[in-house]
Enzyme design. Sequence first.
Site, PDB file in Angstrom:
ATOM      1  N   TYR A 142      -1.815   0.155  10.839  1.00 35.19           N
ATOM      2  CA  TYR A 142      -1.884  -0.246   9.427  1.00 35.19           C
ATOM      3  C   TYR A 142      -0.628   0.205   8.688  1.00 35.19           C
ATOM      4  CZ  TYR A 142      -3.662  -0.785   4.663  1.00 35.19           C
ATOM      5  OH  TYR A 142      -3.821  -1.148   3.341  1.00 35.19           O
ATOM      6  N   SER A 197       0.871  -1.182   0.000  1.00 33.03           N
ATOM      7  CA  SER A 197       0.000   0.000   0.000  1.00 33.03           C
ATOM      8  C   SER A 197       0.896   1.216   0.000  1.00 33.03           C
ATOM      9  CB  SER A 197      -0.842  -0.018   1.279  1.00 33.03           C
ATOM     10  OG  SER A 197      -1.461   1.236   1.501  1.00 33.03           O
TER      11      SER A 197
END
Length: 252
Positions: free
Chosen positions: A150, A137
């Site tokens: 995250y 990501s």
Amino acid sequence: MAAVPIAVITGASSGIGAATARQLAAAGYRVVLTARRKDRIEALAAEINEAGHQATAYTLDVTDRHAVDEFATAFRTLAVLVNNAGGALGADPVATGDPADWRQMYETNVIGTLNVTQALLPALTESGDGTVVILSSTAGLATYEGGGGYVAAKHGEHVLAETLRLEIVGTPVRVIEVAPGMVKTEEFATTRFRGDTEKAAKVYAGVEAPLTADDVADTITWAVTRPSHVNIDLLVVRPRAQASNAKVHRTT
Ligand code: 8X3
């Protein structure tokens, strides 16, 4: 007749994983769909087979090493592994984030990828031309407020990809990292906000065209189908409306 190359996709029950399964099947791979939700991957496998391509479903929790090792025994040789399983839990600041969320995100994103990659690396090597895709990501490349656990987990996945590439150079396996920015899928933000659809909708509010699961699947399929000597080390893909993790153009 040459054997049809096999691609394993983790987290194939929805979103980017499901879209990647459809696109790799259409590109000529026999796709093996894995996820925890049996019904979903079986339905998707049936859909892909009905479309004239080849798919099978295998229920798997990537954090269960024993189950992953058992799954891997089915493959003497493997062309492609797409490590897509993962996701976010919470958007709390570091000061108040729940350590249990951090642990779970590390477990699914990093250890899950480690488990499946370790277990299938011998088969990928045996193929003489293997590809490992790690779906990280943009949260793995730079931080943002509220990114918390995250961001930390995705940085871990990014480091796993970079380190693995260094360590296996000279073997017939390439490591491709695809790092998407804002992608609107049916589950990512809803899971992150534990079913709070209002909070989830705010992530994409006023963003004209966030990426779709198909957009990301398209970049994965493109990277995987380059000639084997070409290694797309890291592919960062964002919507035009997003200039950085926190700089997003919104019309509202
Ligand atoms: C998803 C991108 O910005 O929600 O991996 O962290 S972001």
